[in-house]
Design an enzyme around this catalytic site. Structure first.
Site, mmCIF file in Angstrom:
data_model
loop_
_atom_site.group_PDB
_atom_site.id
_atom_site.type_symbol
_atom_site.label_atom_id
_atom_site.label_comp_id
_atom_site.label_asym_id
_atom_site.label_seq_id
_atom_site.Cartn_x
_atom_site.Cartn_y
_atom_site.Cartn_z
ATOM 1 N N LYS A 59 -1.755 -1.562 -3.787
ATOM 2 C CA LYS A 59 -2.723 -0.465 -3.795
ATOM 3 C C LYS A 59 -1.929 0.820 -3.959
ATOM 4 O O LYS A 59 -1.157 1.202 -3.085
ATOM 5 C CB LYS A 59 -3.535 -0.424 -2.503
ATOM 6 C CG LYS A 59 -4.463 0.789 -2.410
ATOM 7 C CD LYS A 59 -5.163 0.872 -1.061
ATOM 8 C CE LYS A 59 -6.041 2.117 -0.966
ATOM 9 N NZ LYS A 59 -6.711 2.233 0.366
ATOM 10 N N TYR A 63 0.856 -1.197 0.000
ATOM 11 C CA TYR A 63 0.000 0.000 0.000
ATOM 12 C C TYR A 63 0.883 1.235 0.000
ATOM 13 O O TYR A 63 1.574 1.514 0.975
ATOM 14 C CB TYR A 63 -0.904 -0.037 1.231
ATOM 15 C CG TYR A 63 -1.848 1.116 1.425
ATOM 16 C CD1 TYR A 63 -2.178 2.009 0.414
ATOM 17 C CD2 TYR A 63 -2.455 1.308 2.669
ATOM 18 C CE1 TYR A 63 -3.061 3.055 0.623
ATOM 19 C CE2 TYR A 63 -3.346 2.348 2.890
ATOM 20 C CZ TYR A 63 -3.647 3.214 1.869
ATOM 21 O OH TYR A 63 -4.528 4.249 2.087
#
EC number: 4.3.3.7
Length: 291
Positions: free
Chosen positions: A161, A133
């Site tokens: 992400k 992330y």
């Protein structure tokens, strides 16, 4: 590979700040019924930074229990301490999460090599699939594409992400990453374009209030149906923007309260949405035909 709309689910709270597990159960059901592909619990939108470790794990356990195998559960398990991140990752696996989302360490500003070693240590500590992330707007540390690609060589690091909203760098990863490496955007406003250029889905804030629409948008965009994707996305543009009129998750929690889905609780240092923000979010909800 998990594709489509993955909701970055809020953590409902009562006005005294305690977690409302009954409301959380209802939200899980809402997403299953609406066609959401996966639930990302206790991430940024889930106020992970405001939860004690015990509460964090209780939320993961509650979502896993309610999901009961009907939908994939991705548990937020990041920390700026590698040891703590490993502990959260192992506990998430023990509780039954399908995958974990692990954020770039924040505040201590690691180098690219430090990021690589941090995530490698997490991945080597367990066999649960790990989604990286990258959200430099919050962590003040930006993981470059070359580091992501190094990490993609580790078997159980399965995706990223990317919350930079930088389509050029996202499209670069689409071209260079292994075909089985999942690429999700964390930016609703550019999600349609990201998927049309080859991205696999979105970890979405907007999906909290418009799960069916976001699921349909993802299906259309991933299939390359530009006209259908635009038709679905256009009424959501106000939400993509105004759910960030104040720090996430302040606006989206107010929106869910306005829709009657959760109570008004949020934890300090976050505060209730301002009157000006309420006007913006109310208008965006109406434009999307959600109220």
């Amino acid at each position: 590979m998990l594709t489509g709309s993955l909701v970055a689910i809020v953590t409902p709270m009562l006005e005294d700040g305690s977690v409302d597990f009954e409301a959380l159960d209802r939200l899980v059901d809402f997403h299953i019924e609406s066609g959401t592909s996966g639930i990302v619990a206790v991430g940024t939108t889930g106020e992970s930074a405001a939860l004690a470790v015990e509460e964090h794990l209780q939320v993961v356990a509650a979502v896993v229990k309610r999901a009961a195998g009907r939908i994939k559960v991705i548990a937020g398990a990041g920390a700026n301490s590698t040891h703590e991140a490993i502990d959260l990752t192992r506990e998430s696996r023990r509780l039954g999460a399908d995958q974990v989302l692990s954020v770039v360490p924040y505040y201590n500003k690691p180098t690219q090599e430090g990021m690589y070693r941090h995530f490698r240590a997490i991945a080597e500590s367990t066999d649960i699939p790990v989604i990286l992330y990258n959200v430099p707007g919050r962590t003040v540390a930006d993981m470059c594409n070359d580091t992501v690609l190094r990490l993609a060589e580790i078997p159980n690091i399965i995706g990223l992400k990317d919350a930079t909203a930088d389509l050029a760098r996202c499209c670069d990863l689409v071209k260079r990453a292994p075909k089985d490496f999942a690429l999700y955007t964390g930016d609703d406003a550019t999600a349609m374009a990201f998927m049309l250029c080859g991205g696999h889905g979105v970890i979405s804030v907007t999906a909290n209030v418009a799960p069916r629409q976001m699921a349909e948008l993802c299906r259309a965009a991933i299939a390359g149906d530009v006209q259908a994707a635009r038709r679905i996305n256009d009424p959501l543009q106000g939400l993509h923007k105004d759910l960030f009129c104040e720090a996430n998750p302040i606006p989206v929690k107010w929106a869910l309260e306005r829709m009657g889905r959760i109570p008004a609780g949020i934890r300090l240092p976050l505060t209730r949405l301002s009157d000006a923000g309420q006007s913006k979010v109310e208008a965006a909800l109406k434009a999307a035909n959600l109220i």
